[in-house]
Design a protein around this motif. Sequence first.
Motif, mmCIF file in Angstrom:
data_model
loop_
_atom_site.group_PDB
_atom_site.id
_atom_site.type_symbol
_atom_site.label_atom_id
_atom_site.label_comp_id
_atom_site.label_asym_id
_atom_site.label_seq_id
_atom_site.Cartn_x
_atom_site.Cartn_y
_atom_site.Cartn_z
ATOM 1 N N GLU A 299 1.022 -0.835 -0.181
ATOM 2 C CA GLU A 299 -0.274 -0.142 0.075
ATOM 3 C C GLU A 299 1.125 1.354 -0.511
ATOM 4 N N LEU A 300 2.260 1.788 0.527
ATOM 5 C CA LEU A 300 3.243 2.752 0.690
ATOM 6 C C LEU A 300 3.066 2.587 -0.342
ATOM 7 N N PHE A 301 4.123 1.434 -1.073
ATOM 8 C CA PHE A 301 4.736 1.622 -2.429
ATOM 9 C C PHE A 301 3.336 2.067 -3.947
ATOM 10 N N THR A 302 2.599 1.468 -3.677
ATOM 11 C CA THR A 302 2.200 1.843 -4.772
ATOM 12 C C THR A 302 1.549 3.144 -4.183
ATOM 13 N N ASP A 303 1.102 4.130 -3.204
ATOM 14 C CA ASP A 303 0.700 5.638 -2.606
ATOM 15 C C ASP A 303 2.193 6.122 -3.074
ATOM 16 N N ALA A 304 3.755 5.690 -3.443
ATOM 17 C CA ALA A 304 4.216 6.249 -3.643
ATOM 18 C C ALA A 304 4.941 6.188 -4.897
ATOM 19 N N ILE A 305 4.282 5.784 -5.662
ATOM 20 C CA ILE A 305 4.360 5.817 -7.304
ATOM 21 C C ILE A 305 2.931 6.079 -7.729
ATOM 22 N N ASP A 306 1.558 6.128 -7.393
ATOM 23 C CA ASP A 306 1.112 7.128 -7.483
ATOM 24 C C ASP A 306 1.644 8.843 -7.496
ATOM 25 N N ARG A 307 2.435 9.015 -5.994
ATOM 26 C CA ARG A 307 2.537 10.260 -6.086
ATOM 27 C C ARG A 307 4.130 10.852 -7.396
ATOM 28 N N TRP A 308 4.539 9.868 -7.207
ATOM 29 C CA TRP A 308 5.673 10.023 -8.018
ATOM 30 C C TRP A 308 6.096 11.319 -7.760
ATOM 31 N N LEU A 325 13.273 4.240 -6.553
ATOM 32 C CA LEU A 325 14.258 5.014 -7.167
ATOM 33 C C LEU A 325 14.349 5.035 -8.737
ATOM 34 N N ALA A 326 14.289 3.256 -8.761
ATOM 35 C CA ALA A 326 15.216 2.541 -10.019
ATOM 36 C C ALA A 326 14.281 2.978 -10.781
ATOM 37 N N LEU A 327 13.150 2.535 -10.422
ATOM 38 C CA LEU A 327 11.448 2.803 -11.338
ATOM 39 C C LEU A 327 11.431 4.125 -11.637
ATOM 40 N N LEU A 328 11.453 5.191 -10.993
ATOM 41 C CA LEU A 328 11.725 6.840 -11.252
ATOM 42 C C LEU A 328 12.473 7.147 -11.707
ATOM 43 N N ASN A 329 13.933 7.171 -11.563
ATOM 44 C CA ASN A 329 14.464 7.684 -12.158
ATOM 45 C C ASN A 329 14.263 6.887 -13.720
ATOM 46 N N PHE A 330 14.141 6.097 -13.851
ATOM 47 C CA PHE A 330 13.722 5.237 -15.168
ATOM 48 C C PHE A 330 12.872 6.059 -16.474
ATOM 49 N N GLY A 331 11.318 5.813 -15.723
ATOM 50 C CA GLY A 331 10.765 6.205 -15.781
ATOM 51 C C GLY A 331 11.231 7.648 -16.241
ATOM 52 N N TRP A 344 5.798 14.039 -26.357
ATOM 53 C CA TRP A 344 5.035 13.722 -26.052
ATOM 54 C C TRP A 344 5.055 13.288 -24.814
ATOM 55 N N ASP A 345 4.592 13.541 -23.245
ATOM 56 C CA ASP A 345 4.192 13.230 -22.503
ATOM 57 C C ASP A 345 3.727 12.251 -22.302
ATOM 58 N N VAL A 346 4.871 11.236 -21.339
ATOM 59 C CA VAL A 346 4.824 9.424 -21.166
ATOM 60 C C VAL A 346 4.808 9.477 -20.058
ATOM 61 N N ILE A 347 5.361 10.110 -18.752
ATOM 62 C CA ILE A 347 5.534 9.868 -17.566
ATOM 63 C C ILE A 347 3.819 9.168 -16.875
ATOM 64 N N PRO A 348 2.695 9.518 -17.368
ATOM 65 C CA PRO A 348 2.149 9.101 -16.152
ATOM 66 C C PRO A 348 1.698 7.983 -16.855
ATOM 67 N N VAL A 350 3.820 5.828 -17.152
ATOM 68 C CA VAL A 350 5.318 4.935 -16.758
ATOM 69 C C VAL A 350 4.607 4.277 -15.299
ATOM 70 N N GLY A 351 4.284 5.392 -15.235
ATOM 71 C CA GLY A 351 3.120 5.078 -13.881
ATOM 72 C C GLY A 351 2.496 3.542 -13.730
ATOM 73 N N LYS A 352 1.914 3.772 -15.057
ATOM 74 C CA LYS A 352 0.891 3.119 -14.920
ATOM 75 C C LYS A 352 1.581 0.492 -15.513
ATOM 76 N N LEU A 353 2.271 1.309 -14.949
ATOM 77 C CA LEU A 353 4.079 0.337 -15.260
ATOM 78 C C LEU A 353 2.965 -1.039 -14.234
ATOM 79 N N ASP A 354 3.026 -0.079 -12.967
ATOM 80 C CA ASP A 354 2.255 -0.605 -11.174
ATOM 81 C C ASP A 354 1.135 -1.011 -10.995
ATOM 82 N N GLU A 355 0.190 -0.896 -12.348
ATOM 83 C CA GLU A 355 -1.245 -1.265 -12.598
ATOM 84 C C GLU A 355 -1.196 -2.715 -13.255
ATOM 85 N N ILE A 356 -0.129 -2.636 -14.067
ATOM 86 C CA ILE A 356 -0.273 -3.861 -14.771
ATOM 87 C C ILE A 356 0.731 -4.954 -14.411
ATOM 88 N N ALA A 357 1.664 -4.269 -12.940
ATOM 89 C CA ALA A 357 1.932 -5.435 -12.358
ATOM 90 C C ALA A 357 0.978 -6.558 -10.944
#
Length: 455
Positions: A299-308, A325-331, A344-348, A350-357
């Motif tokens: 839950e904490l991890f998901t919140d962190a990714i949502d906040r980016w 940090l690896a995910l954030l830097n890659f994105g 194109w702004d694809v940052i939003p 990249v955050g969807k990778l979390d939903e896929i996982a």
Amino acid sequence: MCLLNLIVRLSYVDHTQDVSHTGRVVELKNYVRGLLLDSSGPLTKVELINHLQRLGVGYLFEEEIRTVLDAIWKGKDIEIENDLHATALRFRILRQNGYDASIDYFNSFIDEMGSFKACLCEDTKGLLSLYEASYLAFPGETRMDEAKAFAKRHLKDRKGKIDTRFEEQVDHAFELPIHYRMLRLEARWYIDMCEKDETMDPVILELAKLDYNILQASYQKDVQNGSFPTMYYRWWRQLGLVEKLPFIRDRWLECYLFSLSITYEPQYGYGREVLNKVNQMITLLDDTYDVYGTVEELELFTDAIDRWDTSAIKQLPEYMRTSFLALLNFGNDLGYDTLKDQGWDVIPCVGKLDEIARGDVPKSIQCYMHEANVSEAIAREHIRGIIDETWKEMNKEYVTDHVFPRAFADAAVGLAQRAECVYVNGDGFGRNQSNSEINGQVMSLVVEPIPINNV
């Protein structure tokens, strides 16, 4: 096979013949182009297109193939309409190339009771073509479901009564139909099959071999030059995730093959590099959610990714901080490059990778076994049915005009084809990386060229 062993193998590869081969390919392409545009009949043209696409060289003649199929799509031909093989092949090739071919093509093969005519049961070539065509069905086309069952039943009855080479093709289709197969792996297999066919045009076969080796050489040069995929692998290792998080799967080779299934042309090396990183990131997140993290941590991890936001790292347990940090830097790196080069702004996204996982926590087969109280075999059959229905929806969308370019649709189909190849004999992605089947595919696609001294 580890990356080091792969690089060592490729360090001995000689590319001095690449230039001369490329020149020969130009000559061969002109020959094939002439075949496509000559005055031969529709059946000859459809069979030629089938050979070219299964041999992996269809992409070299996209405009010519489109011209031929446009004419076949608009015309009628008695030679095709009275032959089951020709009718089924035309149907498959048209739908496979984005034409909304009608199931009414098969009306002449239906009896007064609405079933396929009994006289077709010994037409082995026609039955195999019908079986392959049935996998291009749309939702609700029950006739194509009947065609699949009819063809499979009678092909099984013909086993032992047909020559070895054709029986090998039937077994190949039963394992996975053409439509479900990864293009480059199918090309390698079909080249071997065509070598056994005395009626195969040797010029076309030579083109297929040379082009296969030229594409393979482009992958090899990437490795040798320290760019993709070596640069990608170095990036992955420098993150230190494999050492710090022993629960995650290190699936470099598997991710590579997924990327190659989506875009295999040599000019798309950067796209494959990005896809590899995306695939490995999805694997990292999937293992975090599905294997290791507690509910509270996730839950904490998901919140962190949502906040980016890097400040979110403070709320995470130690082992998750490196992943985040690896995910954030890659994105952010990917977002910067895409915005700079494409606007194109694809940052939003990249955050969807979390939903896929997070989408695959309950495994589908296990989930259905529990919900329906059935055996694993029944559950597998049920899930297979859902997958087949999804393919039908994809088939329909593929021939429907939409805002996405054809290349995007091809990439989506390629991804699904790779998934079929990986999971046809169980979880080919989840097994240990020493899996001999995966290594064999890498050797075939990247390392070992096709001998051409006998063409």
